[in-house]
Scaffold this active site. Structure first.
Site, PDB file in Angstrom:
ATOM      1  N   ASN A  12     -79.033 -31.685 -36.209  1.00  0.00           N
ATOM      2  CA  ASN A  12     -78.506 -32.364 -35.013  1.00  0.00           C
ATOM      3  C   ASN A  12     -78.707 -31.583 -33.723  1.00  0.00           C
ATOM      4  O   ASN A  12     -78.424 -32.108 -32.643  1.00  0.00           O
ATOM      5  CB  ASN A  12     -77.017 -32.737 -35.192  1.00  0.00           C
ATOM      6  CG  ASN A  12     -76.821 -33.719 -36.310  1.00  0.00           C
ATOM      7  OD1 ASN A  12     -77.504 -34.743 -36.359  1.00  0.00           O
ATOM      8  ND2 ASN A  12     -75.926 -33.416 -37.246  1.00  0.00           N
ATOM      9  N   TYR A  24     -70.995 -29.543 -26.132  1.00  0.00           N
ATOM     10  CA  TYR A  24     -72.207 -28.719 -26.233  1.00  0.00           C
ATOM     11  C   TYR A  24     -72.938 -28.534 -24.901  1.00  0.00           C
ATOM     12  O   TYR A  24     -73.948 -27.831 -24.859  1.00  0.00           O
ATOM     13  CB  TYR A  24     -73.157 -29.328 -27.272  1.00  0.00           C
ATOM     14  CG  TYR A  24     -72.568 -29.366 -28.662  1.00  0.00           C
ATOM     15  CD1 TYR A  24     -72.320 -28.191 -29.359  1.00  0.00           C
ATOM     16  CD2 TYR A  24     -72.236 -30.571 -29.275  1.00  0.00           C
ATOM     17  CE1 TYR A  24     -71.756 -28.209 -30.626  1.00  0.00           C
ATOM     18  CE2 TYR A  24     -71.677 -30.614 -30.545  1.00  0.00           C
ATOM     19  CZ  TYR A  24     -71.447 -29.423 -31.208  1.00  0.00           C
ATOM     20  OH  TYR A  24     -70.893 -29.444 -32.456  1.00  0.00           O
ATOM     21  N   ASN A  75     -78.994 -20.724 -35.603  1.00  0.00           N
ATOM     22  CA  ASN A  75     -77.833 -21.596 -35.465  1.00  0.00           C
ATOM     23  C   ASN A  75     -77.964 -22.612 -36.598  1.00  0.00           C
ATOM     24  O   ASN A  75     -78.737 -23.574 -36.484  1.00  0.00           O
ATOM     25  CB  ASN A  75     -77.815 -22.296 -34.112  1.00  0.00           C
ATOM     26  CG  ASN A  75     -76.568 -23.165 -33.954  1.00  0.00           C
ATOM     27  OD1 ASN A  75     -75.879 -23.449 -34.927  1.00  0.00           O
ATOM     28  ND2 ASN A  75     -76.290 -23.592 -32.735  1.00  0.00           N
ATOM     29  N   HIS A  81     -71.188 -24.222 -42.605  1.00  0.00           N
ATOM     30  CA  HIS A  81     -69.898 -24.376 -43.270  1.00  0.00           C
ATOM     31  C   HIS A  81     -70.014 -24.879 -44.704  1.00  0.00           C
ATOM     32  O   HIS A  81     -69.001 -25.038 -45.386  1.00  0.00           O
ATOM     33  CB  HIS A  81     -69.028 -25.351 -42.456  1.00  0.00           C
ATOM     34  CG  HIS A  81     -69.102 -25.115 -40.980  1.00  0.00           C
ATOM     35  ND1 HIS A  81     -68.694 -23.941 -40.396  1.00  0.00           N
ATOM     36  CD2 HIS A  81     -69.599 -25.879 -39.955  1.00  0.00           C
ATOM     37  CE1 HIS A  81     -68.902 -23.996 -39.084  1.00  0.00           C
ATOM     38  NE2 HIS A  81     -69.456 -25.162 -38.795  1.00  0.00           N
ATOM     39  N   GLU A  99     -76.265 -14.751 -36.392  1.00  0.00           N
ATOM     40  CA  GLU A  99     -75.770 -16.141 -36.426  1.00  0.00           C
ATOM     41  C   GLU A  99     -75.221 -16.504 -35.045  1.00  0.00           C
ATOM     42  O   GLU A  99     -74.414 -15.755 -34.489  1.00  0.00           O
ATOM     43  CB  GLU A  99     -74.662 -16.230 -37.495  1.00  0.00           C
ATOM     44  CG  GLU A  99     -73.992 -17.582 -37.598  1.00  0.00           C
ATOM     45  CD  GLU A  99     -72.822 -17.548 -38.595  1.00  0.00           C
ATOM     46  OE1 GLU A  99     -72.655 -16.541 -39.334  1.00  0.00           O
ATOM     47  OE2 GLU A  99     -72.058 -18.527 -38.608  1.00  0.00           O
ATOM     48  N   ILE A 102     -73.124 -22.369 -30.410  1.00  0.00           N
ATOM     49  CA  ILE A 102     -72.942 -22.683 -28.993  1.00  0.00           C
ATOM     50  C   ILE A 102     -71.447 -22.790 -28.668  1.00  0.00           C
ATOM     51  O   ILE A 102     -70.980 -22.239 -27.678  1.00  0.00           O
ATOM     52  CB  ILE A 102     -73.670 -24.001 -28.664  1.00  0.00           C
ATOM     53  CG1 ILE A 102     -75.181 -23.804 -28.862  1.00  0.00           C
ATOM     54  CG2 ILE A 102     -73.346 -24.482 -27.254  1.00  0.00           C
ATOM     55  CD1 ILE A 102     -75.960 -25.094 -28.953  1.00  0.00           C
ATOM     56  N   SER A 103     -70.723 -23.502 -29.514  1.00  0.00           N
ATOM     57  CA  SER A 103     -69.280 -23.696 -29.294  1.00  0.00           C
ATOM     58  C   SER A 103     -68.498 -22.572 -29.981  1.00  0.00           C
ATOM     59  O   SER A 103     -69.029 -21.867 -30.849  1.00  0.00           O
ATOM     60  CB  SER A 103     -68.851 -25.055 -29.859  1.00  0.00           C
ATOM     61  OG  SER A 103     -69.067 -25.102 -31.261  1.00  0.00           O
ATOM     62  N   ARG A 112     -64.517 -25.846 -39.558  1.00  0.00           N
ATOM     63  CA  ARG A 112     -65.589 -25.055 -38.924  1.00  0.00           C
ATOM     64  C   ARG A 112     -65.271 -23.558 -38.903  1.00  0.00           C
ATOM     65  O   ARG A 112     -66.069 -22.752 -38.431  1.00  0.00           O
ATOM     66  CB  ARG A 112     -65.831 -25.527 -37.482  1.00  0.00           C
ATOM     67  CG  ARG A 112     -66.303 -26.968 -37.383  1.00  0.00           C
ATOM     68  CD  ARG A 112     -66.680 -27.329 -35.960  1.00  0.00           C
ATOM     69  NE  ARG A 112     -66.655 -28.765 -35.781  1.00  0.00           N
ATOM     70  CZ  ARG A 112     -67.670 -29.593 -36.085  1.00  0.00           C
ATOM     71  NH1 ARG A 112     -68.803 -29.115 -36.562  1.00  0.00           N
ATOM     72  NH2 ARG A 112     -67.559 -30.895 -35.906  1.00  0.00           N
TER      73      ARG A 112
HETATM   74  O1  CA2 Z   1     -71.484 -24.697 -31.985  1.00  0.00           O
HETATM   75  C1  CA2 Z   1     -72.530 -24.762 -32.644  1.00  0.00           C
HETATM   76  O2  CA2 Z   1     -73.602 -24.305 -32.249  1.00  0.00           O
HETATM   77  C2  CA2 Z   1     -72.524 -25.453 -34.008  1.00  0.00           C
HETATM   78  O3  CA2 Z   1     -73.361 -24.711 -34.886  1.00  0.00           O
HETATM   79  C3  CA2 Z   1     -73.078 -26.838 -33.774  1.00  0.00           C
HETATM   80  C4  CA2 Z   1     -73.042 -27.720 -35.014  1.00  0.00           C
HETATM   81  C5  CA2 Z   1     -71.642 -27.729 -35.629  1.00  0.00           C
HETATM   82  O4  CA2 Z   1     -71.668 -28.463 -36.836  1.00  0.00           O
HETATM   83  C6  CA2 Z   1     -71.148 -26.330 -35.900  1.00  0.00           C
HETATM   84  O5  CA2 Z   1     -69.834 -26.414 -36.421  1.00  0.00           O
HETATM   85  C7  CA2 Z   1     -71.126 -25.508 -34.619  1.00  0.00           C
HETATM   86  C8  CA2 Z   1     -73.427 -29.150 -34.658  1.00  0.00           C
HETATM   87  C9  CA2 Z   1     -74.712 -29.276 -33.939  1.00  0.00           C
HETATM   88  C10 CA2 Z   1     -74.768 -30.672 -33.426  1.00  0.00           C
HETATM   89  O6  CA2 Z   1     -75.285 -30.637 -32.138  1.00  0.00           O
HETATM   90  C11 CA2 Z   1     -75.107 -31.740 -31.388  1.00  0.00           C
HETATM   91  C12 CA2 Z   1     -75.515 -31.640 -30.092  1.00  0.00           C
HETATM   92  C13 CA2 Z   1     -75.358 -32.716 -29.268  1.00  0.00           C
HETATM   93  C14 CA2 Z   1     -74.802 -33.890 -29.752  1.00  0.00           C
HETATM   94  C15 CA2 Z   1     -74.398 -33.990 -31.059  1.00  0.00           C
HETATM   95  C16 CA2 Z   1     -74.567 -32.906 -31.885  1.00  0.00           C
END
Ligand code: CA2
Length: 153
Positions: A12, A24, A75, A81, A99, A102-103, A112
Site C-alpha cells: 500500500n 501519512y 518499510n 505486524h 526498519e 512514516i507514522s 501496530r
Molecule cells: O507508518 C508506516 O510507515 C507504516 O509502515 C505504514 C503501513 C502500516 O500498516 C504500518 O502499521 C505503519 C501502511 C502503509 C499504507 O500506506 C498508505 C498510504 C496512503 C494511503 C493508504 C495507505
C-alpha cells in the site's frame, strides 16, 4: 564502486500521498525516492529503491540483497505486524537492516505496536514522516562505513 543499499517498501505504500493524508501526509513514494536518492549521493551510496504489495516478493528481494547490497532500509508496511517470513529472511541474510515507519506506530492501534522485524533490525525509526527514510539511510551508511573500516582476520 559505491556500496549499494536496498530501500524496500511493502504493501500500500504506492498510495503514499494519494490517500489518507491525515496519517501519512502528502509526500508521494516518488518524492521519497527522490529524497533518498539525494541523501545517497551525499553519503556516497548507490540506492536500489523498490515497492511491492506482495510478501514473497519482499522475501525474494531480501535474499537478493545478500549478494547485491551492503544493507537494507525497509518499510515493511502492514507485514511488519504479521510476517514471520520477513523476520526469518532478514535473520538468514545477516545484513544490517533499518526498519522505518512514516507514522508513529506506538501512537496508533495496539495491533501496530508489535513488529516481527524489529528484533532482527539494527535499528528502528518511526514517526518522523518521510524524513525517516533519510535518517534510516544515514544510520545505515554509518554502520556500513564502520564495517568496511574493520579488518577481518
Ligand atoms: O507508518 C508506516 O510507515 C507504516 O509502515 C505504514 C503501513 C502500516 O500498516 C504500518 O502499521 C505503519 C501502511 C502503509 C499504507 O500506506 C498508505 C498510504 C496512503 C494511503 C493508504 C495507505
Amino acid at each position: 564502486m559505491p556500496d549499494t543499499v536496498f530501500v524496500l517498501n511493502g504493501p500500500n505504500l504506492n498510495l503514499l500521498g494519494l490517500r489518507e493524508p491525515a496519517i501519512y501526509g502528502s509526500t508521494t513514494l516518488a518524492d521519497v525516492e527522490a529524497m533518498v536518492g539525494a541523501a545517497a549521493t551525499r553519503l556516497g551510496l548507490a540506492v536500489d529503491f523498490r515497492q511491492t504489495n506482495h510478501e514473497g516478493v519482499l522475501v525474494d528481494w531480501i535474499h537478493e540483497a545478500r549478494t547485491a547490497a551492503a544493507g537494507i532500509v525497509i518499510n515493511p508496511g502492514a507485514y511488519t505486524h504479521t510476517s514471520i517470513a520477513l523476520h526469518d529472511a532478514i535473520k538468514a541474510v545477516g545484513l544490517p537492516l533499518i526498519e522505518v515507519h512514516i507514522s508513529n506506530i506506538f501512537a496508533r492501534e495496539s495491533f501496530r505496536h508489535h513488529s516481527y522485524v524489529s528484533p532482527v533490525a539494527a535499528g528502528v525509526l518511526c514517526g518522523f514522516g518521510p524524513h525517516g527514510y533519510v535518517l534510516g539511510l544515514e544510520a545505515l551508511a554509518r554502520i556500513v562505513a564502520t564495517r568496511n573500516a574493520t579488518p577481518t582476520s
